[in-house]
Design an enzyme around this catalytic site. Structure first.
Site, mmCIF file in Angstrom:
data_model
loop_
_atom_site.group_PDB
_atom_site.id
_atom_site.type_symbol
_atom_site.label_atom_id
_atom_site.label_comp_id
_atom_site.label_asym_id
_atom_site.label_seq_id
_atom_site.Cartn_x
_atom_site.Cartn_y
_atom_site.Cartn_z
ATOM 1 N N GLU A 1 -1.103 -0.925 -4.936
ATOM 2 C CA GLU A 1 -2.304 -0.130 -5.213
ATOM 3 C C GLU A 1 -1.991 0.895 -6.287
ATOM 4 O O GLU A 1 -0.961 1.573 -6.242
ATOM 5 C CB GLU A 1 -2.779 0.579 -3.945
ATOM 6 C CG GLU A 1 -4.042 1.404 -4.175
ATOM 7 C CD GLU A 1 -4.536 2.078 -2.910
ATOM 8 O OE1 GLU A 1 -4.598 3.331 -2.901
ATOM 9 O OE2 GLU A 1 -4.844 1.362 -1.934
ATOM 10 N N ASP B 1 -2.898 0.921 6.899
ATOM 11 C CA ASP B 1 -1.973 0.684 5.777
ATOM 12 C C ASP B 1 -1.542 -0.778 5.728
ATOM 13 O O ASP B 1 -1.355 -1.349 4.654
ATOM 14 C CB ASP B 1 -0.738 1.577 5.916
ATOM 15 C CG ASP B 1 -1.110 3.030 6.155
ATOM 16 O OD1 ASP B 1 -1.220 3.780 5.174
ATOM 17 O OD2 ASP B 1 -1.301 3.396 7.333
ATOM 18 N N ASP C 1 0.880 -1.169 0.000
ATOM 19 C CA ASP C 1 0.000 0.000 0.000
ATOM 20 C C ASP C 1 0.915 1.216 0.000
ATOM 21 O O ASP C 1 1.455 1.598 1.045
ATOM 22 C CB ASP C 1 -0.891 -0.008 1.240
ATOM 23 C CG ASP C 1 -1.822 1.192 1.278
ATOM 24 O OD1 ASP C 1 -2.333 1.584 0.221
ATOM 25 O OD2 ASP C 1 -2.021 1.755 2.375
#
Length: 217
Positions: free
Chosen positions: A73, A146, A12
């Site tokens: 991501e 996260d 992330d």
């Protein structure tokens, strides 16, 4: 098609906080947690130094856990251009670390991950954390968010990997068929051109040459 044993690193991306995770695909849809954590860099630090710290951390993780593939991501506009730019710088460092090891990188939007994990592309943080905790059989929810997001990315790729492999095989098959058809088309055009040349002289070229030689004797 099975992807059992596939080790996925989920990331992330972020410059202030970057979630890192490693999972391994088991039987069917089973996913085994290997590691999860968050890399932090000082908000007031200079960009080059922060990127260096992020690079060192992700390289250490890749060397230690030896992932087969990386899921990150996808960066998109969130309204704050400065934040997006900083995240994009971080993504560059992360992708480079993977490329240096010859690892494939797959990018997923948040909605794609939410849809894969919960069935709802609009699931909130609480729902996603709860699903990841249950899917991985964790004793407690991963924190901060996260970390949970990094695990969700890794699980998402574990479940989508067989489809991606099948898609790639289908594309290769389609390309092979296309090339074969092009070859057949080329041969057909060549044959048509040869027949057209023979039609214009009124007889096959080989017969014309024979007649010409006979007339000279």
């Amino acid at each position: 098609m099975s992807n059992q044993g596939l080790r996925v690193m989920g990331i992330d991306p972020g410059l202030t906080r970057c979630g890192l995770s490693v999972v391994q695909a088991g039987r069917g849809r089973q996913v085994l947690p290997i590691a999860v954590g968050v890399v932090r860099t000082p908000v007031k630090g200079e960009l080059p130094q922060r990127l260096l710290e992020l690079s060192q951390a992700v390289n250490e993780w890749m060397d230690q856990y030896q992932p087969d593939v990386v899921a990150i991501e996808r960066v998109f506009e969130r309204g704050n251009v400065s934040t997006v730019m900083q995240t994009a710088h971080g993504v560059g460092v992360l992708v480079l670390a993977a490329a240096e090891r010859g690892l494939d990188v797959h990018m997923y939007t948040p909605s794609e991950v939410k849809k894969a994990i919960s069935g709802n592309g609009r699931a909130d943080k609480k729902q996603m954390t709860s699903m990841i905790t249950r899917i991985l059989g964790l004793s407690e929810p991963p924190k901060p968010a996260d970390a949970a997001d990094a695990l969700a990315l890794a699980v998402c790729h574990c479940w989508r990997a067989p489809l991606l492999v099948q898609q790639k095989e289908n594309e290769k098959h389609a390309e092979a068929v296309r090339r074969r058809q092009q070859g057949l088309l080329g041969k057909a055009k060549e044959q048509a051109n040869r027949e057209e040349r023979e039609r214009r002289v009124g007889k096959p070229a080989s017969a014309w040459h024979t007649s010409a030689r006979s007339g000279n004797n």
